[in-house]
Design a protein around this motif. Sequence first.
Motif, PDB file in Angstrom:
ATOM      1  N   ASN A  10       0.975  -1.049   0.108  1.00 46.19           N
ATOM      2  CA  ASN A  10      -0.062   0.091   0.024  1.00 46.19           C
ATOM      3  C   ASN A  10       0.998   1.244  -0.062  1.00 46.19           C
ATOM      4  O   ASN A  10       1.558   1.405   0.940  1.00 46.19           O
ATOM      5  CB  ASN A  10      -0.925   0.184   1.224  1.00 46.19           C
ATOM      6  CG  ASN A  10      -1.595   1.048   1.576  1.00 46.19           C
ATOM      7  OD1 ASN A  10      -1.466   2.125   0.550  1.00 46.19           O
ATOM      8  ND2 ASN A  10      -2.321   1.543   2.751  1.00 46.19           N
ATOM      9  N   HIS A  93      -9.686   1.324   4.489  1.00 43.30           N
ATOM     10  CA  HIS A  93      -8.295   1.390   5.180  1.00 43.30           C
ATOM     11  C   HIS A  93      -8.897   2.467   6.360  1.00 43.30           C
ATOM     12  O   HIS A  93      -9.423   3.527   6.425  1.00 43.30           O
ATOM     13  CB  HIS A  93      -7.184   2.161   4.321  1.00 43.30           C
ATOM     14  CG  HIS A  93      -6.014   1.946   5.131  1.00 43.30           C
ATOM     15  ND1 HIS A  93      -5.548   2.978   5.893  1.00 43.30           N
ATOM     16  CD2 HIS A  93      -4.894   1.195   5.049  1.00 43.30           C
ATOM     17  CE1 HIS A  93      -4.326   2.609   6.491  1.00 43.30           C
ATOM     18  NE2 HIS A  93      -4.128   1.689   5.816  1.00 43.30           N
ATOM     19  N   GLU A  95      -7.038   4.807   7.731  1.00 40.94           N
ATOM     20  CA  GLU A  95      -6.610   6.179   7.465  1.00 40.94           C
ATOM     21  C   GLU A  95      -7.781   6.880   6.668  1.00 40.94           C
ATOM     22  O   GLU A  95      -8.139   8.099   6.956  1.00 40.94           O
ATOM     23  CB  GLU A  95      -5.423   6.247   6.660  1.00 40.94           C
ATOM     24  CG  GLU A  95      -4.083   6.089   7.633  1.00 40.94           C
ATOM     25  CD  GLU A  95      -3.070   5.468   6.748  1.00 40.94           C
ATOM     26  OE1 GLU A  95      -2.763   5.748   5.587  1.00 40.94           O
ATOM     27  OE2 GLU A  95      -2.214   5.046   7.360  1.00 40.94           O
ATOM     28  N   GLU A 164      -5.803  -4.884  10.378  1.00 40.84           N
ATOM     29  CA  GLU A 164      -4.670  -3.896  10.668  1.00 40.84           C
ATOM     30  C   GLU A 164      -5.198  -3.124  11.978  1.00 40.84           C
ATOM     31  O   GLU A 164      -5.718  -2.161  11.838  1.00 40.84           O
ATOM     32  CB  GLU A 164      -4.922  -3.109   9.586  1.00 40.84           C
ATOM     33  CG  GLU A 164      -4.298  -3.683   8.175  1.00 40.84           C
ATOM     34  CD  GLU A 164      -3.659  -2.639   7.265  1.00 40.84           C
ATOM     35  OE1 GLU A 164      -2.663  -2.823   6.675  1.00 40.84           O
ATOM     36  OE2 GLU A 164      -4.519  -1.582   6.807  1.00 40.84           O
ATOM     37  N   ALA A 168      -0.943  -0.411  15.352  1.00 41.90           N
ATOM     38  CA  ALA A 168       0.300  -1.003  14.532  1.00 41.90           C
ATOM     39  C   ALA A 168       0.718  -0.309  13.297  1.00 41.90           C
ATOM     40  O   ALA A 168       1.789  -0.728  12.827  1.00 41.90           O
ATOM     41  CB  ALA A 168      -0.130  -2.599  14.446  1.00 41.90           C
ATOM     42  N   ILE A 169      -0.040   0.398  12.758  1.00 41.11           N
ATOM     43  CA  ILE A 169       0.262   1.097  11.546  1.00 41.11           C
ATOM     44  C   ILE A 169       1.301   2.068  11.584  1.00 41.11           C
ATOM     45  O   ILE A 169       1.102   3.090  12.360  1.00 41.11           O
ATOM     46  CB  ILE A 169      -1.185   1.694  10.659  1.00 41.11           C
ATOM     47  CG1 ILE A 169      -2.047   0.392  10.528  1.00 41.11           C
ATOM     48  CG2 ILE A 169      -0.916   2.165   9.499  1.00 41.11           C
ATOM     49  CD1 ILE A 169      -3.494   0.629   9.990  1.00 41.11           C
ATOM     50  N   GLY A 170       2.341   1.867  10.835  1.00 42.62           N
ATOM     51  CA  GLY A 170       3.530   2.856  10.990  1.00 42.62           C
ATOM     52  C   GLY A 170       4.247   3.096  12.273  1.00 42.62           C
ATOM     53  O   GLY A 170       4.861   4.143  12.451  1.00 42.62           O
ATOM     54  N   GLY A 208       0.182  -3.826   9.470  1.00 48.37           N
ATOM     55  CA  GLY A 208       0.720  -3.025  10.460  1.00 48.37           C
ATOM     56  C   GLY A 208       2.021  -3.256  10.839  1.00 48.37           C
ATOM     57  O   GLY A 208       2.339  -4.299  11.676  1.00 48.37           O
ATOM     58  N   SER A 209       2.977  -2.320  10.313  1.00 45.22           N
ATOM     59  CA  SER A 209       4.469  -2.493  10.639  1.00 45.22           C
ATOM     60  C   SER A 209       5.030  -3.768  10.222  1.00 45.22           C
ATOM     61  O   SER A 209       5.946  -4.497  11.060  1.00 45.22           O
ATOM     62  CB  SER A 209       4.715  -2.273  11.980  1.00 45.22           C
ATOM     63  OG  SER A 209       4.457  -0.881  12.414  1.00 45.22           O
ATOM     64  N   VAL A 210       4.429  -4.486   9.276  1.00 40.81           N
ATOM     65  CA  VAL A 210       5.168  -5.682   8.538  1.00 40.81           C
ATOM     66  C   VAL A 210       6.402  -5.364   8.090  1.00 40.81           C
ATOM     67  O   VAL A 210       6.631  -4.236   7.102  1.00 40.81           O
ATOM     68  CB  VAL A 210       4.226  -6.489   7.653  1.00 40.81           C
ATOM     69  CG1 VAL A 210       4.864  -7.447   7.101  1.00 40.81           C
ATOM     70  CG2 VAL A 210       3.117  -6.867   8.172  1.00 40.81           C
ATOM     71  N   LEU A 228      -0.673  -7.030   4.001  1.00 33.48           N
ATOM     72  CA  LEU A 228      -0.894  -5.630   3.666  1.00 33.48           C
ATOM     73  C   LEU A 228       0.156  -4.739   4.050  1.00 33.48           C
ATOM     74  O   LEU A 228       0.354  -4.695   5.177  1.00 33.48           O
ATOM     75  CB  LEU A 228      -2.169  -5.044   3.862  1.00 33.48           C
ATOM     76  CG  LEU A 228      -2.650  -3.790   3.148  1.00 33.48           C
ATOM     77  CD1 LEU A 228      -2.397  -3.870   1.691  1.00 33.48           C
ATOM     78  CD2 LEU A 228      -3.881  -3.136   3.393  1.00 33.48           C
ATOM     79  N   GLY A 230       2.774  -1.236   4.244  1.00 33.09           N
ATOM     80  CA  GLY A 230       2.543   0.026   3.782  1.00 33.09           C
ATOM     81  C   GLY A 230       4.351   0.588   3.690  1.00 33.09           C
ATOM     82  O   GLY A 230       4.810   0.274   2.674  1.00 33.09           O
ATOM     83  N   GLY A 231       4.768   1.189   4.795  1.00 34.94           N
ATOM     84  CA  GLY A 231       6.342   1.514   4.538  1.00 34.94           C
ATOM     85  C   GLY A 231       7.256   0.940   3.890  1.00 34.94           C
ATOM     86  O   GLY A 231       8.086   1.314   3.056  1.00 34.94           O
TER      87      GLY A 231
HETATM   88  P1  PGA Z   1       2.611   0.094   7.553  1.00 38.90           P
HETATM   89  O1  PGA Z   1       1.140   0.584   6.928  1.00 38.90           O
HETATM   90  O2  PGA Z   1       3.033  -1.220   6.909  1.00 38.90           O
HETATM   91  O3  PGA Z   1       3.348   1.113   7.029  1.00 38.90           O
HETATM   92  O4  PGA Z   1       2.702   0.131   9.048  1.00 38.90           O
HETATM   93  C1  PGA Z   1       0.307  -0.727   6.584  1.00 38.90           C
HETATM   94  C2  PGA Z   1      -1.084  -0.122   6.162  1.00 38.90           C
HETATM   95  O5  PGA Z   1      -1.441   0.783   6.641  1.00 38.90           O
HETATM   96  O6  PGA Z   1      -1.563  -0.802   5.136  1.00 38.90           O
END
Ligand code: PGA
Length: 250
Positions: A10, A93, A95, A164, A168-170, A208-210, A228, A230-231
Amino acid sequence: MRLRKLVAGNWKMHGISSDLAEIEQIASAARGYPQVDVALCVPAVLIERAVRAVPEFPIGGQDVHHAERGAHTGCTSAGMLLDAGAVLTIVGHSERRDSQRESNAEVQAKAHAALQCGLNVILCIGESLAVRERGDAVETVLAQLDASIPQAPTEEAELAIAYEPIWAIGSGKTPTTDEIAEMHGAIRERLKQRYGGEGERVRILYGGSVKPSNAGEIFAVADVDGALVGGASLKAADFMPIVEAAANAG
Ligand code: PGA
């Protein structure tokens, strides 16, 4: 049932023409892992250029409107995403649920519209830190699942769920593998209740922070059918070790 793993990136609001080279690198490296489905969800304006750059590789959007067309300034329909060459989209999502105040009903309508059009969907659900600390995470996420997923599975396209946890996201934080197992198991049970046998085939991704350092242990958890990301999906150097961990997990 063991499902083929899906690792989707993502890109959120990252990606301009100069990043197409990174997409090319990811798509080319992904060919080395035929046992894993790999995809990138990029900003809407980059979709068509990404598809031209990597025509064989699945490119997706990050949101979709539920209507086919109409007076919806700034929005993108499922037909438009398909027309641009996308084969999947994220919906719900956190966000967007937070910043655009998207309700479960809206997310459900988006998922329904996309699937009917033949666009695969990754539908996100997850709890806040306050809910996790209160001990209500499973109950809250299942309620969100109930209210967000389409009434019935479609044959036109695939629905996947992404669990997610918002906290844990970001953040660099992740739930323990026991917490992930508990949540994914509960989601699987609910999907079976709702969709019968079809519920066994819905892939449940963790997000989430994978990152490369934790992907292996997360993919080893029962009912984790992918991620899924992100970063860590922005650079092939970070993303491909995650794909490799999915391949090794079988
Ligand atoms: P992250 O984001 O891997 O940067 O934590 C995941 C996401 O928001 O889908």
